[in-house]
Design a protein around this motif. Structure first.
Motif, PDB file in Angstrom:
ATOM      1  N   GLN A  35       0.861  -1.177   0.000  1.00 22.40           N
ATOM      2  CA  GLN A  35       0.000   0.000   0.000  1.00 22.40           C
ATOM      3  C   GLN A  35       0.902   1.234   0.000  1.00 22.40           C
ATOM      4  OE1 GLN A  35      -3.391  -0.302  -0.249  1.00 22.40           O
ATOM      5  NE2 GLN A  35      -2.896  -2.464  -0.454  1.00 22.40           N
ATOM      6  N   LEU A  36       1.842   1.253  -0.943  1.00 27.44           N
ATOM      7  CA  LEU A  36       2.831   2.322  -1.040  1.00 27.44           C
ATOM      8  C   LEU A  36       2.815   2.933  -2.425  1.00 27.44           C
ATOM      9  CD1 LEU A  36       5.879   0.474   0.574  1.00 27.44           C
ATOM     10  CD2 LEU A  36       4.436   2.194   1.667  1.00 27.44           C
ATOM     11  N   GLN A  40       7.394   6.435  -2.269  1.00 34.57           N
ATOM     12  CA  GLN A  40       7.581   5.857  -0.944  1.00 34.57           C
ATOM     13  C   GLN A  40       8.460   4.606  -1.025  1.00 34.57           C
ATOM     14  OE1 GLN A  40       3.507   5.282   0.205  1.00 34.57           O
ATOM     15  NE2 GLN A  40       3.322   7.307   1.144  1.00 34.57           N
ATOM     16  N   ARG A  75       4.387  10.200   5.758  1.00 30.60           N
ATOM     17  CA  ARG A  75       3.462   9.091   5.489  1.00 30.60           C
ATOM     18  C   ARG A  75       4.077   7.735   5.863  1.00 30.60           C
ATOM     19  NH1 ARG A  75       2.338  12.994   1.939  1.00 30.60           N
ATOM     20  NH2 ARG A  75       3.632  12.340   0.199  1.00 30.60           N
ATOM     21  N   LEU A  76       5.380   7.601   5.651  1.00 35.91           N
ATOM     22  CA  LEU A  76       6.047   6.345   6.017  1.00 35.91           C
ATOM     23  C   LEU A  76       6.198   6.203   7.528  1.00 35.91           C
ATOM     24  CD1 LEU A  76       8.722   6.144   3.187  1.00 35.91           C
ATOM     25  CD2 LEU A  76       6.674   4.728   3.436  1.00 35.91           C
ATOM     26  N   ALA A  78       3.992   7.381   9.614  1.00 32.27           N
ATOM     27  CA  ALA A  78       2.631   7.027  10.036  1.00 32.27           C
ATOM     28  C   ALA A  78       2.348   5.541   9.827  1.00 32.27           C
ATOM     29  CB  ALA A  78       1.611   7.876   9.273  1.00 32.27           C
ATOM     30  N   GLN A  79       3.006   4.931   8.846  1.00 30.61           N
ATOM     31  CA  GLN A  79       2.838   3.486   8.591  1.00 30.61           C
ATOM     32  C   GLN A  79       3.858   2.659   9.370  1.00 30.61           C
ATOM     33  OE1 GLN A  79       2.101   2.285   4.418  1.00 30.61           O
ATOM     34  NE2 GLN A  79       2.257   4.474   3.945  1.00 30.61           N
ATOM     35  N   ASP A  80       4.653   3.314  10.208  1.00 26.56           N
ATOM     36  CA  ASP A  80       5.681   2.651  11.019  1.00 26.56           C
ATOM     37  C   ASP A  80       6.734   1.950  10.167  1.00 26.56           C
ATOM     38  OD1 ASP A  80       6.944   1.924  13.446  1.00 26.56           O
ATOM     39  OD2 ASP A  80       5.973  -0.039  13.401  1.00 26.56           O
ATOM     40  N   LEU A  81       7.056   2.516   9.003  1.00 32.18           N
ATOM     41  CA  LEU A  81       8.064   1.919   8.131  1.00 32.18           C
ATOM     42  C   LEU A  81       9.417   2.621   8.232  1.00 32.18           C
ATOM     43  CD1 LEU A  81       5.843   1.159   5.014  1.00 32.18           C
ATOM     44  CD2 LEU A  81       6.669  -0.446   6.757  1.00 32.18           C
ATOM     45  N   GLY A 102       9.923  -1.603   8.511  1.00 31.72           N
ATOM     46  CA  GLY A 102      10.393  -1.210   7.185  1.00 31.72           C
ATOM     47  C   GLY A 102      11.474  -2.135   6.681  1.00 31.72           C
TER      48      GLY A 102
END
Length: 158
Positions: A35-36, A40, A75-76, A78-81, A102
């Motif tokens: 979902q990137l 990203q 955004r990354l 927020a996705q914990d990546l 990540g």
């Protein structure tokens, strides 16, 4: 009319394109569950190679503005990546690095590619594997020479 060299290069390039199309058809690859966005993913791959970088470094490497990098990183995060950390050498600089999640994602993508290639190679005979090994060695040598002397690549001597 094409020379033998040009014809062989065209055939090799066509085979590479066909291989890429075959890999794209394999919907089991983890790329299809991402979902990137492409930027990203590029940033994640850069971080996996560099281990971590500041915003300015990422901006230059990606060819985008610092504001764009900041949005991608936000955004990354927020996705914990990815994680932002203070640079130990300059507290004004925030370093960006892969989070454990990540790193796991990048590793999973790489592993999937390796496993797919392993399945293909398992289908080849020992003689075919030797031929492919020699061809890969030659391509890697040409790439290394090209990277070491970009003028050779421009002339087509490499």
């Amino acid at each position: 009319m094409r020379s033998d060299r040009e014809e062989l290069i065209a055939r090799i390039m066509a085979a590479q394109s066909e291989m890429q199309r075959m890999f794209i058809r394999d919907r089991s690859h983890p790329f299809f569950s991402l979902q990137l966005t492409v930027p990203q993913l590029r940033l994640l791959l850069l971080l996996s190679l560099e281990g971590g970088a500041g915003g300015q470094e990422l901006s230059r490497a990606m060819g985008v503005s610092l504001a764009t990098v900041t949005g991608i990183v936000d955004r990354l995060v927020a996705q914990d990546l990815v994680l932002r950390r203070e640079d130990p050498h300059d507290r004004r600089v925030r370093r960006v690095e892969l989070s454990p999640a990540g790193r796991q994602l990048v590793d999973r993508l790489a592993t999937a590619g390796i496993e797919g290639m392993q399945k293909l190679l398992d289908r080849l005979s020992l003689d075919d594997l030797r031929t492919l090994d020699r061809a890969n060695t030659l391509v890697i040598q040409a790439a290394a020479e090209s990277a070491a002397d970009p003028a050779l690549a421009e002339r087509g001597d490499a």
